[in-house]
Design a protein around this motif. Structure first.
Motif, PDB file in Angstrom:
ATOM      1  N   ASP A   1       0.825  -1.213   0.000  1.00  0.00           N
ATOM      2  CA  ASP A   1       0.000   0.000   0.000  1.00  0.00           C
ATOM      3  C   ASP A   1       0.862   1.267   0.000  1.00  0.00           C
ATOM      4  N   LYS A   2       1.835   1.330  -0.905  1.00  0.00           N
ATOM      5  CA  LYS A   2       2.794   2.431  -0.899  1.00  0.00           C
ATOM      6  C   LYS A   2       2.149   3.772  -1.247  1.00  0.00           C
ATOM      7  N   PHE A   3       1.086   3.739  -2.044  1.00  0.00           N
ATOM      8  CA  PHE A   3       0.418   4.993  -2.421  1.00  0.00           C
ATOM      9  C   PHE A   3      -0.304   5.638  -1.235  1.00  0.00           C
ATOM     10  N   ALA A   4      -0.418   4.922  -0.125  1.00  0.00           N
ATOM     11  CA  ALA A   4      -1.047   5.507   1.068  1.00  0.00           C
ATOM     12  C   ALA A   4      -0.171   6.597   1.684  1.00  0.00           C
ATOM     13  N   LYS A   5       1.108   6.613   1.322  1.00  0.00           N
ATOM     14  CA  LYS A   5       2.042   7.592   1.888  1.00  0.00           C
ATOM     15  C   LYS A   5       2.178   8.796   0.959  1.00  0.00           C
ATOM     16  N   ASP A   6       1.881   9.977   1.497  1.00  0.00           N
ATOM     17  CA  ASP A   6       2.030  11.200   0.705  1.00  0.00           C
ATOM     18  C   ASP A   6       3.462  11.365   0.208  1.00  0.00           C
ATOM     19  N   SER A   7       4.414  10.978   1.034  1.00  0.00           N
ATOM     20  CA  SER A   7       5.823  11.139   0.664  1.00  0.00           C
ATOM     21  C   SER A   7       6.149  10.357  -0.605  1.00  0.00           C
ATOM     22  N   TYR A   8       5.544   9.177  -0.745  1.00  0.00           N
ATOM     23  CA  TYR A   8       5.811   8.371  -1.945  1.00  0.00           C
ATOM     24  C   TYR A   8       5.122   8.977  -3.163  1.00  0.00           C
ATOM     25  N   LEU A   9       3.914   9.465  -2.989  1.00  0.00           N
ATOM     26  CA  LEU A   9       3.212  10.118  -4.099  1.00  0.00           C
ATOM     27  C   LEU A   9       3.975  11.349  -4.578  1.00  0.00           C
ATOM     28  N   LEU A  10       4.577  12.057  -3.651  1.00  0.00           N
ATOM     29  CA  LEU A  10       5.370  13.239  -4.024  1.00  0.00           C
ATOM     30  C   LEU A  10       6.675  12.830  -4.695  1.00  0.00           C
TER      31      LEU A  10
ATOM     32  N   ALA B   1       5.783  12.213  -8.151  1.00  0.00           N
ATOM     33  CA  ALA B   1       5.499  13.486  -8.808  1.00  0.00           C
ATOM     34  C   ALA B   1       6.765  14.210  -9.240  1.00  0.00           C
ATOM     35  N   ASP B   2       7.862  13.960  -8.561  1.00  0.00           N
ATOM     36  CA  ASP B   2       9.120  14.616  -8.926  1.00  0.00           C
ATOM     37  C   ASP B   2       9.607  14.194 -10.311  1.00  0.00           C
ATOM     38  N   SER B   3       9.030  13.121 -10.862  1.00  0.00           N
ATOM     39  CA  SER B   3       9.404  12.690 -12.209  1.00  0.00           C
ATOM     40  C   SER B   3       8.603  13.422 -13.289  1.00  0.00           C
ATOM     41  N   VAL B   4       7.645  14.241 -12.859  1.00  0.00           N
ATOM     42  CA  VAL B   4       6.804  15.013 -13.790  1.00  0.00           C
ATOM     43  C   VAL B   4       7.215  16.484 -13.695  1.00  0.00           C
ATOM     44  N   PRO B   5       7.767  17.061 -14.754  1.00  0.00           N
ATOM     45  CA  PRO B   5       8.286  18.435 -14.690  1.00  0.00           C
ATOM     46  C   PRO B   5       7.284  19.452 -14.146  1.00  0.00           C
ATOM     47  N   ALA B   6       6.016  19.351 -14.542  1.00  0.00           N
ATOM     48  CA  ALA B   6       5.020  20.334 -14.098  1.00  0.00           C
ATOM     49  C   ALA B   6       4.696  20.216 -12.615  1.00  0.00           C
ATOM     50  N   LEU B   7       5.043  19.090 -12.002  1.00  0.00           N
ATOM     51  CA  LEU B   7       4.715  18.858 -10.588  1.00  0.00           C
ATOM     52  C   LEU B   7       5.924  18.962  -9.675  1.00  0.00           C
ATOM     53  N   LYS B   8       7.107  18.736 -10.221  1.00  0.00           N
ATOM     54  CA  LYS B   8       8.316  18.796  -9.400  1.00  0.00           C
ATOM     55  C   LYS B   8       8.511  20.204  -8.843  1.00  0.00           C
ATOM     56  N   GLY B   9       8.610  20.290  -7.531  1.00  0.00           N
ATOM     57  CA  GLY B   9       8.805  21.580  -6.887  1.00  0.00           C
ATOM     58  C   GLY B   9       7.579  22.473  -6.913  1.00  0.00           C
ATOM     59  N   ASN B  10       6.433  21.929  -7.303  1.00  0.00           N
ATOM     60  CA  ASN B  10       5.191  22.705  -7.371  1.00  0.00           C
ATOM     61  C   ASN B  10       4.583  22.784  -5.970  1.00  0.00           C
ATOM     62  N   ALA B  11       4.683  23.955  -5.359  1.00  0.00           N
ATOM     63  CA  ALA B  11       4.272  24.124  -3.965  1.00  0.00           C
ATOM     64  C   ALA B  11       2.773  23.901  -3.782  1.00  0.00           C
ATOM     65  N   GLU B  12       1.972  24.363  -4.729  1.00  0.00           N
ATOM     66  CA  GLU B  12       0.517  24.199  -4.601  1.00  0.00           C
ATOM     67  C   GLU B  12       0.130  22.729  -4.703  1.00  0.00           C
ATOM     68  N   PHE B  13       0.750  22.022  -5.631  1.00  0.00           N
ATOM     69  CA  PHE B  13       0.488  20.587  -5.761  1.00  0.00           C
ATOM     70  C   PHE B  13       0.856  19.862  -4.467  1.00  0.00           C
ATOM     71  N   ARG B  14       2.034  20.140  -3.928  1.00  0.00           N
ATOM     72  CA  ARG B  14       2.466  19.504  -2.686  1.00  0.00           C
ATOM     73  C   ARG B  14       1.480  19.782  -1.562  1.00  0.00           C
ATOM     74  N   LYS B  15       1.050  21.023  -1.445  1.00  0.00           N
ATOM     75  CA  LYS B  15       0.103  21.393  -0.380  1.00  0.00           C
ATOM     76  C   LYS B  15      -1.203  20.613  -0.537  1.00  0.00           C
ATOM     77  N   ASP B  16      -1.686  20.516  -1.774  1.00  0.00           N
ATOM     78  CA  ASP B  16      -2.954  19.823  -2.016  1.00  0.00           C
ATOM     79  C   ASP B  16      -2.846  18.333  -1.691  1.00  0.00           C
ATOM     80  N   VAL B  17      -1.690  17.746  -1.976  1.00  0.00           N
ATOM     81  CA  VAL B  17      -1.494  16.329  -1.659  1.00  0.00           C
ATOM     82  C   VAL B  17      -1.425  16.135  -0.153  1.00  0.00           C
ATOM     83  N   GLU B  18      -0.612  16.919   0.520  1.00  0.00           N
ATOM     84  CA  GLU B  18      -0.385  16.732   1.953  1.00  0.00           C
ATOM     85  C   GLU B  18      -1.592  17.114   2.803  1.00  0.00           C
ATOM     86  N   SER B  19      -2.374  18.083   2.341  1.00  0.00           N
ATOM     87  CA  SER B  19      -3.546  18.510   3.116  1.00  0.00           C
ATOM     88  C   SER B  19      -4.819  17.793   2.691  1.00  0.00           C
ATOM     89  N   GLY B  20      -4.735  16.977   1.643  1.00  0.00           N
ATOM     90  CA  GLY B  20      -5.923  16.243   1.196  1.00  0.00           C
ATOM     91  C   GLY B  20      -7.002  17.131   0.628  1.00  0.00           C
TER      92      GLY B  20
END
Length: 271
Positions: free
Chosen positions: A184-193, A196-215
Motif C-alpha cells: 500500500d505504498k500509495f497511502a504515503k504522501d511522501s511516496y506520491l510526491l 510526482a518529482d518525475s513530472v516536470p510540471a509537478l516537481k517543486g510545485n508548492a501548490e500541488f504539494r500542499k494539495d497532496v499533503e492537506s488532502g
C-alpha cells in the motif's frame, strides 16, 4: 521512689500510650482514605481510557468523513456534479474513450505501460477524447488507503493541468513506481510526491504539494469513487466507447498490447 510518685508516673505513661494510639489510628484512617481515593481515581482513569478508546474506535475515519462531505472542492479541468466528469482531449474529437482504472490495479499498470503512449498520441492527434473514471475498490479488498490517496493526488495533478494529470497517471503506473498490489505504498504522501518529482510540471510545485499533503481533493476522490461504483463497471481496467467495451479479440479481457488495442479501437471508431 514513693508510692505516690510511682502511680503518677504510671498514669502519665498510660496517657502517653493512649495519645500515641489515637495518633496512629488517625494516621491509619487517613492512609485508608488515600488508598480508597487512589483506587477510585484509578478505576475512573481506566473507565475513562476505555471510554475514550471506544469513542475513538467509533469515530469515522478521515476517508469516511471525506466520503460524507457536503462541500466538495473539485480540481480545475473537471465538469459535472462534484467535478467527477473528467474529459481530456480536443473538443472537436467526435468519439470518447472511457477509461476505468484503480491506481493500485496491476492490470491497469500493464495496460498503461504497454498502451498508454498510444492513447496519449491518439488524444493529441484528435482521434478521440478520453473520459477518466477512478476507482478505489482495491483498498476495500486489501484494507488499505493507497487507491484513495493516489486518486486524490491525481486530482491535485489535474488541478495543475490535464497534461500534468496524464503524465502523473503514467508515472504512477510505471515499472519504476507502481508497487505490488499487496503493497500500500500509495497511502504515503511522501511516496506520491516522490513519483510526482518525475513530472516536470509537478516537481517543486508548492501548490500541488500542499494539495497532496492537506488532502484538498480527498472528498472529490471519494465522489469519483462513488461515480465508478454507480457505473456498473465491475473490474479495471475497463475501456468503453459508445457504451460498448473494448476487448482483446476473441475474449472478454481488456486489450493489453498495442495491437490488441488498435484492433479493438478500429472497430469501435467505425461503430
Amino acid at each position: 521512689m514513693s508510692k505516690r510518685n510511682s502511680q503518677a508516673n504510671k498514669a502519665a505513661a498510660r496517657e502517653r500510650l493512649r495519645i500515641e494510639r489515637e495518633r496512629q489510628a488517625k494516621k491509619e484512617k487517613v492512609r485508608r482514605q488515600l488508598v480508597v481515593a487512589a483506587t477510585a481515581v484509578g478505576v475512573l482513569a481506566v473507565a475513562g481510557g476505555v471510554g475514550y478508546a471506544v469513542v475513538q474506535a467509533n469515530k469515522p475515519s478521515a476517508w469516511e468523513t471525506a466520503a460524507d462531505a457536503k462541500n466538495v472542492t473539485a480540481p480545475k479541468n473537471t465538469e459535472g456534479e462534484n467535478g467527477t466528469t473528467v474529459v481530456i482531449g480536443k473538443p472537436e474529437a467526435k468519439k470518447t474513450l472511457e477509461i476505468y482504472e484503480d491506481s493500485r490495479c496491476p492490470v491497469c499498470a500493464t495496460f498503461e505501460q504497454n498502451v498508454g503512449a498510444t492513447v496519449d498520441k491518439d488524444v493529441t492527434d484528435g482521434k478521440y477524447k478520453i473520459k477518466y473514471v477512478g476507482a478505489t475498490f482495491i483498498d476495500n479488498a486489501d484494507q488499505g488507503e493507497g487507491s484513495k490517496n493516489a486518486l486524490s493526488a491525481l486530482g491535485a495533478a489535474l488541478n495543475v493541468s490535464p497534461d500534468a494529470f496524464l503524465k502523473y497517471k503514467a508515472a504512477l503506473y510505471s515499472t519504476k513506481f507502481h508497487p505490488e498490489e499487496s503493497q500500500d505504498k500509495f497511502a504515503k504522501d511522501s511516496y506520491l510526491l516522490e513519483v510526482a518529482d518525475s513530472v516536470p510540471a509537478l516537481k517543486g510545485n508548492a501548490e500541488f504539494r500542499k494539495d497532496v499533503e492537506s488532502g484538498t481533493f480527498d472528498a472529490w476522490a471519494m465522489k469519483m469513487s462513488k461515480a465508478f461504483d454507480a457505473s456498473g463497471v465491475g473490474a479495471t481496467p475497463t475501456l468503453k466507447m459508445d457504451g460498448k467495451k473494448l476487448t482483446a479479440e476473441g475474449s472478454d479481457n481488456p486489450p493489453l498490447t498495442v495491437d490488441e488495442f488498435n484492433t479493438a479501437l478500429t472497430k469501435a471508431l467505425k461503430g
